[in-house]
Scaffold this motif. Sequence first.
Motif, PDB file in Angstrom:
ATOM      1  N   ARG A 188       9.207  -5.310   2.614  1.00  0.00           N
ATOM      2  CA  ARG A 188       8.577  -7.104   3.365  1.00  0.00           C
ATOM      3  C   ARG A 188       8.749  -7.855   3.065  1.00  0.00           C
ATOM      4  NH1 ARG A 188       4.290  -3.339   6.962  1.00  0.00           N
ATOM      5  NH2 ARG A 188       5.246  -2.665   9.197  1.00  0.00           N
ATOM      6  N   ALA A 189       8.039  -8.013   1.813  1.00  0.00           N
ATOM      7  CA  ALA A 189       7.808  -8.988   1.457  1.00  0.00           C
ATOM      8  C   ALA A 189       9.175  -9.842   0.432  1.00  0.00           C
ATOM      9  CB  ALA A 189       7.415  -9.145   0.124  1.00  0.00           C
ATOM     10  N   ARG A 190      10.227  -8.956   0.230  1.00  0.00           N
ATOM     11  CA  ARG A 190      11.860  -8.725  -0.076  1.00  0.00           C
ATOM     12  C   ARG A 190      12.473  -9.553   0.473  1.00  0.00           C
ATOM     13  NH1 ARG A 190      12.757  -8.312  -4.919  1.00  0.00           N
ATOM     14  NH2 ARG A 190      14.241  -8.731  -5.567  1.00  0.00           N
ATOM     15  N   MET A 191      11.981  -9.408   1.792  1.00  0.00           N
ATOM     16  CA  MET A 191      12.975  -9.393   3.294  1.00  0.00           C
ATOM     17  C   MET A 191      12.463 -10.927   4.117  1.00  0.00           C
ATOM     18  SD  MET A 191      13.173  -6.010   5.706  1.00  0.00           S
ATOM     19  CE  MET A 191      14.823  -6.364   6.215  1.00  0.00           C
ATOM     20  N   SER A 192      11.783 -11.263   3.672  1.00  0.00           N
ATOM     21  CA  SER A 192      11.125 -12.841   4.091  1.00  0.00           C
ATOM     22  C   SER A 192      11.410 -14.130   3.145  1.00  0.00           C
ATOM     23  CB  SER A 192       9.490 -12.770   4.574  1.00  0.00           C
ATOM     24  OG  SER A 192       8.668 -12.124   3.583  1.00  0.00           O
ATOM     25  N   ARG A 193      11.623 -14.237   1.980  1.00  0.00           N
ATOM     26  CA  ARG A 193      11.765 -14.795   1.575  1.00  0.00           C
ATOM     27  C   ARG A 193      13.411 -14.973   0.603  1.00  0.00           C
ATOM     28  NH1 ARG A 193       6.895 -15.220  -2.376  1.00  0.00           N
ATOM     29  NH2 ARG A 193       5.379 -13.956  -0.696  1.00  0.00           N
ATOM     30  N   GLU A 194      13.470 -16.817   0.676  1.00  0.00           N
ATOM     31  CA  GLU A 194      14.457 -17.290   0.613  1.00  0.00           C
ATOM     32  C   GLU A 194      15.044 -17.025  -0.687  1.00  0.00           C
ATOM     33  OE1 GLU A 194      16.743 -21.387   0.682  1.00  0.00           O
ATOM     34  OE2 GLU A 194      15.247 -20.689   1.699  1.00  0.00           O
ATOM     35  N   PRO A 201      17.296  -8.174  -0.468  1.00  0.00           N
ATOM     36  CA  PRO A 201      16.011  -6.984   0.053  1.00  0.00           C
ATOM     37  C   PRO A 201      16.573  -5.702  -0.632  1.00  0.00           C
ATOM     38  CG  PRO A 201      17.577  -8.364   2.286  1.00  0.00           C
ATOM     39  CD  PRO A 201      18.218  -8.965   0.243  1.00  0.00           C
ATOM     40  N   MET A 218      14.600  -1.164   8.982  1.00  0.00           N
ATOM     41  CA  MET A 218      14.670  -1.683   8.262  1.00  0.00           C
ATOM     42  C   MET A 218      16.021  -2.472   6.972  1.00  0.00           C
ATOM     43  SD  MET A 218      10.623  -2.166   6.525  1.00  0.00           S
ATOM     44  CE  MET A 218      10.774  -3.510   5.281  1.00  0.00           C
TER      45      MET A 218
END
Length: 416
Positions: free
Chosen positions: A374-380, A384, A407
């Motif tokens: 999840r951390a990788r999906m929400s960072r510009e 992912p 996901m």
Amino acid sequence: MLPELLARIFEYAANESEKEGIDVPLNLVLVSHLWRKVALDTPRAWWRISIEVEDESSARPMARRARAFLERSAATPIDVFLDVLSWSQSEDRPHLFKDMLDALEPNLSRCTRLICRLREESDSQLVLSRLAPNFGPMLKEFSVESRDSVRLPVPGMPNLEKLSLDDMGPRDGWTVDLLQNLRSLSLRYFKPIAFEPFLIALEAARDTLEELRLARCTLSFDSYTFMFFTTDRRPTFPKLKTIGITDMQIGDIDIFFESVHAPALEHLYLGMDSTHFRYFKFMDPASATCLSRCPMKCIELEDSTIEGSSLRTLLALLRSVSSTLEEVSIGGGELDTRFYHAMTVEPSIVPKLTRLRIKRQSEFTGHALLKIARARMSREGITPLELIGVEKCRSFEHDVSDDLKRMGIKLEFIPY
């Protein structure tokens, strides 16, 4: 169905799987009279020659089957798998083994791949003395595994592209004729490797070598000249993309990376035998091969102890190759659980990571994995994850697979 079409289907079936493909033609001839006739008239269905002998009772049937396959394969190229590793010594064994080699010898000119698993020192001697002189230009892969540690005269094999030696090697040293055109070289249980002559001979493959693996080997040195290699004297292997090092002395690993220049390195495998992960020479910008200057795509660590300062060293390594690294695999050994936390709070350590594999880590949980994903999906600027491999992790909750699927992440799971 037309016999010609049936023959093409039989060829396809025999090529499908290395293990199952061996028995495919034997099953085809039992279906019907037509299938039997077509199969017997299709040489490419009989191209895999397998001789696997576990005891005396299977030796003669295996030899007969091999002769039948050799005859039915006619002039088509063949692969040969000879496994007598479990066949213990007996009164008839030498005679039966020679009979098997008698059948193979006249057919080696059309052999493209020869894999041998041998038990006695005499087995290796016979294979090299009887078979090697008959190797033809079609032979591209030769692999020998020996239970006895043997050093024997090994003839030059200039047409080989892949060579694998396990506890067996050249008695008279490494030669250019043996290594010059290799794409892949794997050595296991070779103690010691005379490093300078080996490096000189290996340099003959500088324009072709793509993979080099050393496992449980030691290096020896006749002089101290290797300590004073200048940049222009270090052999360069511009196509070398994969290096595997397993259970070697730390000093030998450092010397290897100081001495070999592999600017195209993409894949590093490091098996540590429960040794602490440390600062290696491949992290030093002055080394011949420094990972930060290579287009690294995959790092695999097996059986390493990664905790405390070792964890900081690993994270520093990952940061140094962060611009290209796409896959990380960590298995066995001890892994500090703060690694999972670091991957969650700072995914920019490896911004392009798409594949993560964790194996045999008892404290790795499904919830820790979800946090990382999840951390990788929400960072510009962070890619992912696309694939996660989890193998035999005792605390992992496999019910997170549905969350990963939603996901868009593929999970490869092997239960504990």
